[in-house]
Design a protein around this motif. Structure first.
Motif, short mmCIF file in Angstrom:
data_model
loop_
_atom_site.label_atom_id
_atom_site.label_comp_id
_atom_site.label_asym_id
_atom_site.label_seq_id
_atom_site.Cartn_x
_atom_site.Cartn_y
_atom_site.Cartn_z
N ALA A 128 41.91 2.87 11.00
CA ALA A 128 40.53 2.57 11.31
C ALA A 128 39.61 3.76 11.08
O ALA A 128 38.42 3.60 10.80
CB ALA A 128 40.40 2.10 12.77
N GLY A 129 40.13 4.96 11.23
CA GLY A 129 39.29 6.14 11.10
C GLY A 129 39.18 6.69 9.71
O GLY A 129 38.51 7.70 9.49
N LEU A 130 39.78 6.04 8.72
CA LEU A 130 39.76 6.57 7.36
C LEU A 130 38.61 5.99 6.55
O LEU A 130 38.44 4.77 6.52
CB LEU A 130 41.09 6.24 6.65
CG LEU A 130 42.29 6.96 7.21
CD1 LEU A 130 43.54 6.47 6.49
CD2 LEU A 130 42.16 8.46 7.05
N PRO A 131 37.81 6.83 5.87
CA PRO A 131 36.68 6.32 5.09
C PRO A 131 37.12 5.82 3.72
O PRO A 131 37.70 6.56 2.95
CB PRO A 131 35.79 7.57 4.94
CG PRO A 131 36.75 8.73 5.02
CD PRO A 131 37.87 8.30 5.92
N PHE A 132 36.79 4.55 3.40
CA PHE A 132 37.16 3.99 2.11
C PHE A 132 35.96 3.50 1.32
O PHE A 132 36.11 3.05 0.21
CB PHE A 132 38.12 2.79 2.28
CG PHE A 132 39.49 3.21 2.69
CD1 PHE A 132 40.30 3.90 1.81
CD2 PHE A 132 39.95 2.95 3.96
CE1 PHE A 132 41.57 4.30 2.19
CE2 PHE A 132 41.21 3.35 4.34
CZ PHE A 132 42.01 4.01 3.45
N GLY A 143 31.72 5.41 -2.96
CA GLY A 143 30.73 6.47 -2.94
C GLY A 143 30.90 7.43 -1.79
O GLY A 143 30.09 8.35 -1.62
N ALA A 144 31.90 7.22 -0.93
CA ALA A 144 32.08 8.13 0.19
C ALA A 144 32.37 9.52 -0.34
O ALA A 144 33.19 9.72 -1.20
CB ALA A 144 33.24 7.66 1.07
N ALA A 145 31.67 10.50 0.18
CA ALA A 145 31.82 11.87 -0.31
C ALA A 145 33.06 12.50 0.26
O ALA A 145 33.42 12.29 1.41
CB ALA A 145 30.59 12.68 0.08
N GLY A 146 33.74 13.31 -0.57
CA GLY A 146 34.95 13.98 -0.11
C GLY A 146 34.62 15.26 0.61
O GLY A 146 34.93 16.35 0.13
N THR A 147 33.95 15.14 1.76
CA THR A 147 33.48 16.33 2.46
C THR A 147 34.37 16.76 3.60
O THR A 147 34.13 17.78 4.23
CB THR A 147 32.07 16.07 3.03
OG1 THR A 147 32.13 14.94 3.90
CG2 THR A 147 31.09 15.76 1.90
N ALA A 186 38.00 6.80 -2.50
CA ALA A 186 38.31 7.55 -1.27
C ALA A 186 37.93 9.02 -1.43
O ALA A 186 37.71 9.51 -2.54
CB ALA A 186 39.79 7.41 -0.94
N PRO A 187 37.85 9.76 -0.33
CA PRO A 187 37.56 11.19 -0.40
C PRO A 187 38.59 11.92 -1.25
O PRO A 187 39.79 11.67 -1.14
CB PRO A 187 37.63 11.64 1.06
CG PRO A 187 37.35 10.40 1.85
CD PRO A 187 37.97 9.28 1.06
#
Length: 322
Positions: A11-15, A18-22, A83-84
């Protein structure tokens, strides 16, 4: 292999696209995710879970395997591409996703050579030609004779680009006509083969091993660099059809191309250690894979060369590009 990691971590992973790999790679509390672009039970799923166990011990971080089947692997590949690029989301790369798909789809939504970098390999694989134990043909020659006697009466199941091209290429080299039946997952094709709904499946030895060793299915032949140590009496397809040179299933790990080189190198080091150290090394060798240490440069060269070969395989098999 039992799941050891709670899916709640996902749930906490950004997918989002365009999500930035920051997110800093130094964040040791962030889970590592391995996306498998095919269903559970296949060779990619098995290999990814072995690597997840190793990386958990090696890094002290939670490692989650997430199956994203669909579209010949395209759905899972797209998830990783968006993904990042920080080494926290890995792709289980396969022959289908990185070698065959570019020749089978006119408008593939990703470019494996530009969008990704291979950072590890589980080694060259081998392919079983599987039939039911009670099949009327006991040898490769008898199978071909039966197919020639009744053209189109024998169905082969395929579940990804690799299995589809392999079956079509074999039919071409043997001079026979096989009907291709598509499935979404290898487990579905195997179940249908056991039930007698189809007559043959070409699958890598990782996914097919349990069926052969248990006696649920019988291998008529194998495609490998040499006869298998476990089954020395099992003939190579190339012994009868020397032009059948299609490589056994490739399994590796890829990351988004923007992933920093130092992170790519770190992942390469970890994966090389994993596949050349027991228990993973022994399991892969038992599956007729040949694990070895491979550098980033060697992986890039391998990918370019094999992708070019697959263009030829698709042309020879006269498969319609989608």
């Amino acid at each position: 292999m039992q799941r050891r990691h709670c899916l709640a971590w996902l749930a906490g992973l950004p997918f989002a696209a365009g999500a930035a790999g920051t997110v800093h790679a130094q964040d040791k509390d962030k889970p590592i995710q391995i996306i498998v672009p095919f269903g559970p039970g296949g060779s990619g799923d098995i290999s990814a879970r072995m690597l997840a166990e190793f990386l958990t011990r090696k890094t002290g971080r939670a490692v989650v395997v997430d199956n994203r089947p669909g579209g010949n692997g395209i759905i899972g590949v797209e998830a990783v591409r968006n993904a990042p690029a920080d080494g926290s989301v890995l792709l289980l790369a396969t022959t289908s996703t990185h070698l065959a798909n570019p020749s089978l789809f006119r408008k593939l939504p990703y470019d494996p050579g530009k969008d990704f970098r291979l950072v590890g390999s589980f080694g060259p694989g081998s392919t079983y030609m599987l039939v039911r134990p009670d099949a009327p043909y006991k040898t490769l020659q008898e199978f071909v004779a039966a197919a020639k006697k009744a053209p189109g009466s024998i169905n082969y199941g395929h579940f990804n680009a690799t299995s589809k091209v392999t079956g079509a290429l074999f039919a071409h080299e043997a001079g026979i006509e096989l009907a291709a039946i598509p499935y979404k997952q290898v487990s579905q094709a195997m179940s249908e083969l056991i039930a007698g709904q189809i007559q043959v499946v070409f699958t890598d030895t990782v996914a097919g091993d349990a069926f052969v060793s248990s006696g649920q299915l019988r291998a008529l032949a194998v495609h490998s660099d040499a006869r298998l140590k476990r089954y020395p009496a099992l003939p190579l397809i190339a012994e009868t059809y020397p032009k059948f040179t299609i490589r056994g299933g490739f399994l590796g790990i890829a990351v988004p191309a923007a992933t920093p080189v130092d992170m790519q190198q770190k992942l390469n080091t970890w994966i090389n250690e994993a596949v050349t150290t027991d228990p993973i090394r022994s399991r892969l060798e038992g599956f007729a894979f040949a694990p070895a240490r491979v550098s980033l440069a060697e992986l890039a060269t391998f990918e370019r060369q094999e992708r070019e070969k697959w263009k030829g395989y698709v042309d020879i098999a006269k498969l319609e590009v989608q």
